[in-house]
Design a protein around this motif. Structure first.
Motif, short mmCIF file in Angstrom:
data_model
loop_
_atom_site.label_atom_id
_atom_site.label_comp_id
_atom_site.label_asym_id
_atom_site.label_seq_id
_atom_site.Cartn_x
_atom_site.Cartn_y
_atom_site.Cartn_z
N LEU A 188 1.00 -1.24 -0.13
CA LEU A 188 -0.25 0.18 -0.51
C LEU A 188 0.68 1.46 0.24
CD1 LEU A 188 -2.71 -1.13 2.90
CD2 LEU A 188 -3.04 -0.73 0.29
N THR A 189 1.83 1.24 0.85
CA THR A 189 2.82 2.63 0.89
C THR A 189 3.27 2.42 -0.70
OG1 THR A 189 3.45 2.29 3.11
CG2 THR A 189 4.74 3.19 1.52
N GLY A 190 3.70 1.63 -1.27
CA GLY A 190 4.00 1.38 -2.52
C GLY A 190 3.16 2.36 -3.84
N LEU A 191 1.77 1.66 -3.43
CA LEU A 191 0.75 1.69 -4.18
C LEU A 191 1.07 3.65 -4.45
CD1 LEU A 191 -1.52 1.95 -6.27
CD2 LEU A 191 -3.28 1.51 -4.09
N ILE A 192 0.82 4.52 -2.70
CA ILE A 192 0.55 5.48 -2.91
C ILE A 192 1.52 6.25 -2.97
CG2 ILE A 192 1.51 7.01 -0.69
CD1 ILE A 192 -0.22 4.82 1.54
N ALA A 193 3.43 5.93 -3.10
CA ALA A 193 3.63 6.08 -3.76
C ALA A 193 4.44 6.16 -5.31
CB ALA A 193 5.98 5.18 -2.70
N THR A 194 3.54 5.00 -5.41
CA THR A 194 3.10 5.37 -7.19
C THR A 194 1.66 6.78 -7.74
OG1 THR A 194 4.31 3.09 -7.22
CG2 THR A 194 2.09 4.07 -9.03
N GLY A 200 -4.28 9.98 -10.90
CA GLY A 200 -4.98 9.83 -12.47
C GLY A 200 -6.13 9.90 -11.74
N ASP A 201 -7.03 9.97 -12.33
CA ASP A 201 -8.59 9.75 -12.40
C ASP A 201 -8.75 8.61 -11.39
OD1 ASP A 201 -10.97 10.85 -12.21
OD2 ASP A 201 -11.68 10.65 -13.52
N ASP A 202 -7.99 8.72 -10.61
CA ASP A 202 -8.61 6.80 -9.20
C ASP A 202 -8.85 7.11 -7.79
OD1 ASP A 202 -5.87 6.68 -8.16
OD2 ASP A 202 -5.73 7.05 -10.25
N LEU A 203 -9.68 6.68 -7.01
CA LEU A 203 -10.21 6.87 -5.12
C LEU A 203 -8.22 7.14 -5.05
CD1 LEU A 203 -11.74 6.73 -3.67
CD2 LEU A 203 -12.11 5.52 -3.31
N THR A 204 -7.78 6.67 -5.17
CA THR A 204 -5.97 6.77 -4.56
C THR A 204 -5.19 8.51 -4.15
OG1 THR A 204 -5.93 4.28 -4.79
CG2 THR A 204 -3.63 5.77 -4.52
N SER A 205 -5.71 8.13 -6.19
CA SER A 205 -5.26 9.59 -5.72
C SER A 205 -5.65 11.26 -5.34
CB SER A 205 -5.03 9.69 -8.07
OG SER A 205 -4.49 9.60 -8.38
N LEU A 206 -7.27 11.27 -5.44
CA LEU A 206 -8.14 11.75 -4.47
C LEU A 206 -8.12 11.77 -3.25
CD1 LEU A 206 -11.78 10.64 -6.71
CD2 LEU A 206 -9.58 12.68 -6.77
N LEU A 207 -7.16 10.39 -2.73
CA LEU A 207 -7.94 10.32 -1.17
C LEU A 207 -5.72 10.93 -0.99
CD1 LEU A 207 -8.85 6.95 -0.26
CD2 LEU A 207 -9.53 8.89 0.57
N ILE A 208 -5.16 11.13 -2.55
CA ILE A 208 -3.86 11.32 -1.58
C ILE A 208 -3.87 12.77 -1.29
CG2 ILE A 208 -1.31 11.75 -3.07
CD1 ILE A 208 -1.94 9.12 -3.01
N ASP A 209 -3.98 13.78 -2.53
CA ASP A 209 -4.73 14.91 -2.65
C ASP A 209 -5.42 15.40 -1.47
OD1 ASP A 209 -4.05 15.17 -5.38
OD2 ASP A 209 -6.13 14.98 -6.07
N ALA A 210 -6.69 14.65 -0.79
CA ALA A 210 -7.35 14.86 0.42
C ALA A 210 -6.14 14.80 1.62
CB ALA A 210 -7.96 13.98 0.44
N LEU A 221 -6.57 13.39 6.09
CA LEU A 221 -6.18 12.17 6.61
C LEU A 221 -4.78 11.54 6.48
CD1 LEU A 221 -7.38 10.46 3.07
CD2 LEU A 221 -7.85 10.27 5.35
N SER A 222 -4.43 10.99 8.48
CA SER A 222 -3.12 11.06 8.41
C SER A 222 -2.41 9.66 7.47
CB SER A 222 -3.14 10.61 10.21
OG SER A 222 -3.84 9.26 10.10
N ASP A 223 -1.12 9.71 7.87
CA ASP A 223 -0.82 9.11 7.05
C ASP A 223 -1.18 7.15 7.30
OD1 ASP A 223 0.89 10.76 5.56
OD2 ASP A 223 2.62 9.99 7.09
N ASP A 224 -1.84 7.19 8.45
CA ASP A 224 -1.64 5.75 8.81
C ASP A 224 -3.31 5.88 8.02
OD1 ASP A 224 0.29 5.41 10.04
OD2 ASP A 224 -0.45 5.00 12.13
N GLU A 225 -4.24 6.96 8.11
CA GLU A 225 -5.93 6.78 7.12
C GLU A 225 -5.56 6.93 6.37
OE1 GLU A 225 -7.81 9.54 11.13
OE2 GLU A 225 -7.53 10.63 8.83
N LEU A 226 -4.40 7.14 5.31
CA LEU A 226 -4.88 6.95 4.14
C LEU A 226 -4.82 5.51 3.75
CD1 LEU A 226 -4.73 8.11 0.93
CD2 LEU A 226 -2.12 9.23 1.48
N ARG A 227 -3.22 4.55 4.33
CA ARG A 227 -3.46 4.09 3.93
C ARG A 227 -4.18 2.88 4.69
NH1 ARG A 227 0.88 2.21 8.22
NH2 ARG A 227 -0.57 1.71 9.24
N ASP A 228 -4.55 2.65 5.29
CA ASP A 228 -5.14 1.96 5.46
C ASP A 228 -6.99 2.07 5.24
OD1 ASP A 228 -3.75 0.91 7.76
OD2 ASP A 228 -4.35 2.07 9.77
#
Length: 410
Positions: A188-194, A200-210, A221-228
């Motif tokens: 998951l940490t690797g996915l966040i880094a990627t 892109g237009d995906d939920l992971t990117s939107l959550l990273i923006d948040a 979101l905290s780092d833990d909250e984002l990953r979890d």
């Protein structure tokens, strides 16, 4: 009462829970909890502000249990699954737009294309050959869809699948479960880094923006909250839909009279999905919740403040006080009400997507292969090694294509 971690005799276990009353103390891999299988009581607890999912704040045993319990991840994650009160509302608010009716409808074309591609692949197999439908159809559809939604690269989806399977496997030792959790967190940490590097237009990117737009007046979101949160979305969006498709196929193939109702137009694919969710919900037991104060039970017992509560959804769905002939698979029953997606503020956000995927998959499968049949006796199908996840280890079927006149309606 000790719950079987292998899920080997699930239906007998449901009946035993019913016979013990609305709630009964159970052993969940060494942890004591109140299993609630009476639907009226369960709905009451699931909507009560006196019941929390925050183990850190409201479970006195948390610090001791989390170190050695194989299911520690289920209570230690930091996302809306374990949040309470304002924190839960904040986290859920960030995710809700991703599962709006508009966004789910926008995925319909992608789901249909994916289903047809999988069916085309199955169509190349020799007629009558045994094929594991779970591996080659029920699994790749939801992992492809959730991977698309979350922005998981295609070459990483099988790896995610392996570790998510481990999350639901209740036969793992504490050491094996901890190793699986570490592997999952690394991925998951690797996915966040990627996705941070190439959004892109995906939920992971939107959550990273948040996460990155966090400010003093708007807590993100905290780092833990984002990953979890990513863990919750990927695991919930994959495993449960696999089981739903798996169980629906088995129920239809072992109840030919119900399949006849479907083929003759007396019922529809939505009915198949809802009755499957009632009969064989994807999640049998869901850990855990905690009493914020003493809760009296109908039989005079009391769930004491700080004690754990296990939502036993599968047993509740088959409770004799809720449905007539609850152990019968009946597509024509008037009420197919169930708790397969939970109840109250923690109701599954992905329910509309899961329903749409299942209807599309089942309709396509039975239309393309109307002569589909189990390749082994039903009693030889082996359950997943889990008291949580309700599916089969494999689903061997034979695929045939009789004349179009016998095909199920679209």
């Amino acid at each position: 009462m000790v719950l079987d971690p292998t899920g080997a005799a699930r239906h007998a276990e449901h009946a035993l829970l019913h016979s013990r009353g609305a709630a009964v103390r159970v052993d969940v891999l060494g942890v004591t909890a109140w299993s609630v299988s009476d639907p009226r009581l369960l709905k009451q607890l699931l909507t009560s502000s006196s019941v929390s999912k925050d183990a850190r704040a409201h479970w006195p045993a948390y610090q001791e249990v989390v170190r050695t319990w194989p299911l520690a991840l289920w209570v230690a994650v930091n996302n809306m699954f374990t949040a309470y009160g304002a924190d839960h509302a904040r986290l859920r608010r960030m995710i809700t737009p991703a599962f709006s009716a508009r966004r789910v409808q926008a995925l319909a074309g992608f789901v249909d294309t994916t289903v047809n591609a999988l069916l085309d692949r199955l169509d190349t197999l020799p007629a009558g050959e045994s094929v594991d439908l779970r591996e080659h159809f029920a699994y790749p559809l939801p992992i492809t869809v959730i991977g698309h939604l979350m922005g998981v690269p295609a070459d990483q989806r099988d790896a995610f699948r392996a570790v998510v399977d481990g999350v639901f496997d209740t036969t793992l030792t504490a050491e094996q479960a901890a190793a699986n959790t570490t592997a999952l967190q690394t991925m998951l940490t690797g996915l966040i880094a990627t996705r941070r590097e190439t959004p892109g237009d995906d939920l992971t990117s939107l959550l990273i923006d948040a996460r990155d737009e966090e400010s003093e007046d708007r807590r993100g979101l905290s780092d833990d909250e984002l990953r979890d949160t990513l863990l919750l979305m990927i695991s919930a969006g994959y495993e449960t839909t696999v089981n739903l498709i798996d169980q629906a196929v088995v129920l239809l193939l072992t109840h030919p009279e119900q399949l006849a109702h479907l083929r003759e137009g007396r019922t529809g694919w939505g009915d198949v999905v809802e009755e499957t969710l009632r009969m064989e919900p994807a999640i049998a037991h869901l850990p855990l919740r905690y009493a914020l104060n003493d809760i009296p039970l109908p039989d005079g017992q009391v769930i004491a403040r700080g004690e754990a509560v296990l939502a036993s959804y599968a047993a509740a769905n088959r409770h004799p006080a809720w449905h007539t002939d609850p152990d019968a698979f009946d597509l024509t029953r008037a009420s197919k009400e169930h708790l397969a997606f939970g109840h109250g503020i923690h109701f599954c956000l992905g329910a509309p997507l899961a329903r749409m995927e299942a209807v599309t998959a089942l309709r396509g499968l039975f239309d393309r292969f109307p002569g589909i049949e189990l390749a082994v006796p039903a009693q030889d199908l082996r359950p997943l090694g889990s008291l949580i996840s309700n599916g089969h280890q494999t689903l061997p079927v034979r695929l045939t294509t009789p004349p179009a006149s016998s095909r199920a309606p679209r």
